[in-house]
Scaffold this active site. Structure first.
Site, short mmCIF file in Angstrom:
data_model
loop_
_atom_site.label_atom_id
_atom_site.label_comp_id
_atom_site.label_asym_id
_atom_site.label_seq_id
_atom_site.Cartn_x
_atom_site.Cartn_y
_atom_site.Cartn_z
N GLU A 46 14.14 84.54 -37.77
CA GLU A 46 13.14 83.76 -38.52
C GLU A 46 12.53 84.69 -39.57
OE1 GLU A 46 9.41 83.62 -36.39
OE2 GLU A 46 8.89 81.65 -37.24
N ASN A 109 8.13 77.09 -43.11
CA ASN A 109 8.84 78.16 -42.41
C ASN A 109 10.23 77.58 -42.15
OD1 ASN A 109 9.85 80.10 -40.67
ND2 ASN A 109 7.93 80.32 -39.52
N LYS A 126 10.28 74.42 -39.76
CA LYS A 126 9.66 74.63 -38.44
C LYS A 126 8.61 73.56 -38.12
CE LYS A 126 7.59 78.41 -35.75
NZ LYS A 126 7.20 79.85 -35.87
N GLU A 145 0.22 81.13 -38.92
CA GLU A 145 1.25 80.20 -39.36
C GLU A 145 0.68 78.84 -39.71
OE1 GLU A 145 4.61 81.77 -36.32
OE2 GLU A 145 5.26 80.28 -37.78
N CYS A 171 11.66 79.95 -33.60
CA CYS A 171 10.65 80.67 -32.84
C CYS A 171 9.87 79.83 -31.82
CB CYS A 171 9.72 81.39 -33.81
SG CYS A 171 9.00 82.81 -33.01
N ASN A 196 10.15 85.75 -34.32
CA ASN A 196 9.30 86.93 -34.46
C ASN A 196 8.25 86.79 -33.38
OD1 ASN A 196 9.37 88.32 -37.60
ND2 ASN A 196 10.37 86.35 -37.35
N1 ING Z 1 5.91 83.60 -32.71
C1 ING Z 1 5.53 83.48 -31.36
C2 ING Z 1 6.48 82.67 -30.53
O1 ING Z 1 6.31 81.49 -30.26
C3 ING Z 1 3.81 83.17 -29.70
C4 ING Z 1 4.11 83.03 -31.17
C5 ING Z 1 4.01 84.39 -29.05
C6 ING Z 1 3.42 82.07 -28.99
C7 ING Z 1 3.77 84.50 -27.66
C8 ING Z 1 3.16 82.15 -27.61
C9 ING Z 1 3.35 83.36 -26.94
O2 ING Z 1 7.42 83.30 -30.07
C10 ING Z 1 6.29 82.62 -33.60
N2 ING Z 1 6.60 83.04 -34.84
O3 ING Z 1 6.32 81.43 -33.29
#
Ligand code: ING
Length: 303
Positions: A46, A109, A126, A145, A171, A196
């Protein structure tokens, strides 16, 4: 059998100062390695062209827009498309898309699927935007985001290409079972999902040590419950002080991990993926026509 040799091209950190030209050079090196290993298609993360900029709060829209691509391919990314066409290899690429739509600038995104001729055959924007919209200074880093992107307006698509039915997500989408089921209902046999994922999740730090477990948990469940191959590809490593999860993986329709990265740098892993193996699940335990009971699932859509 319809065997596809697939590459997951994980990226290590991209510095804030790194130019798109420098990043594209890294992508091309991984693409050449993929070709050398016989890959038909290679998947990148991503937002693969820049550092993960939603970790910072920007007020000025012009500064925000610098992280976006106004055309794809553009001058800096055309060399990647040219190389793909020369090598005869397809690819999935995530990037920040700035487009004029309805007379106004729109920010998404986005991910694209490019076939062996270098043609863009599919685009995805996204849907599940995680994080928050306003600056939250209590966080070690932001996850804006919801501020910088609009929710995707293309739904979850499926495309007949590369001798199969392909799908895309991005993601946070991978954490939601609906993502995989909407793809599965369209017969998707392989889904590409770049990510990411910070190791530290500020709202619930006691889950930090579970990021790797949760990543594979959702990818493996999604693959198995819909009988599809899944290619999960990380932007990994310590990027501008923020540790990002690696463990990019290729998952079989059985839910088994058949290949996984073991570094948090630029690393290619590959697997021979027989798309016909999806039938082992789609014709049996997850034969939607025989066993699925949508009438009893109304709550999922109506609420
Ligand atoms: N990053 C993370 C993901 O869903 C996140 C945000 C991290 C949400 C950890 C919940 C827990 O992997 C993106 N870019 O969506």
């Amino acid at each position: 059998t319809r065997k596809l040799i697939v590459g997951a091209a994980q990226l290590g950190p991209i510095a804030r100062s790194e130019t798109r030209t420098q990043v594209v050079a890294r992508l091309i090196e991984l693409m050449r390695e993929a070709k050398a290993r016989g890959c038909d298609v290679v998947a990148y993360p991503e937002l693969a062209l820049t550092t993960f900029f939603p970790r910072w709060f920007f007020e000025d829209q012009a500064e925000i827009d610098q992280w976006f691509e106004r055309e794809m391919p553009g001058p800096e990314t055309r060399p990647l498309f040219d190389e793909a066409k020369k090598l005869g290899i397809g690819f999935y690429l995530g990037y920040a898309e700035l487009v004029e739509q309805g007379g106004a600038p729109r920010h998404f995104n986005t991910a694209i699927l490019v076939d062996k001729s270098g043609a863009i055959v599919g685009k995805y924007r996204k849907v599940h935007l995680p994080g928050h919209r306003e600056h939250e200074p209590w966080r070690a880093f932001q996850h804006l985001e919801k501020r910088y992107f609009e929710r995707g307006d293309l739904g979850f698509g499926a495309w007949r290409t590369m001798n199969g039915i392909m799908g895309m997500a991005l993601c946070n989408d991978r954490r939601w079972p609906e993502t995989y089921r909407v793809l599965g209902l369209q017969g998707v046999e392989m889904a590409f999902i770049g990510y990411n994922t910070p190791m530290h999740y500020p709202p619930v730090p006691e889950h930090d040590h579970l990021q790797g477990f949760h990543n594979h948990l959702v990818l493996q469940a999604g693959a198995y419950q819909n009988g599809m191959w899944i290619v999960g590809v990380a932007k990994a490593g310590k990027e501008e002080g923020c540790d990002l999860l690696g463990q990019s993986a290729i998952i079989a329709p059985t839910g088994e991990i058949v290949a996984m990265c073991s570094t948090v740098e630029d690393e290619l892993v590959t697997a021979v993926c027989d798309l016909d193996r999806c039938r082992e699940l789609k014709d049996n335990v997850f034969n939607f026509g025989l066993h699925r009971e949508p009438e009893t699932y109304r709550l999922i859509v109506d609420t």
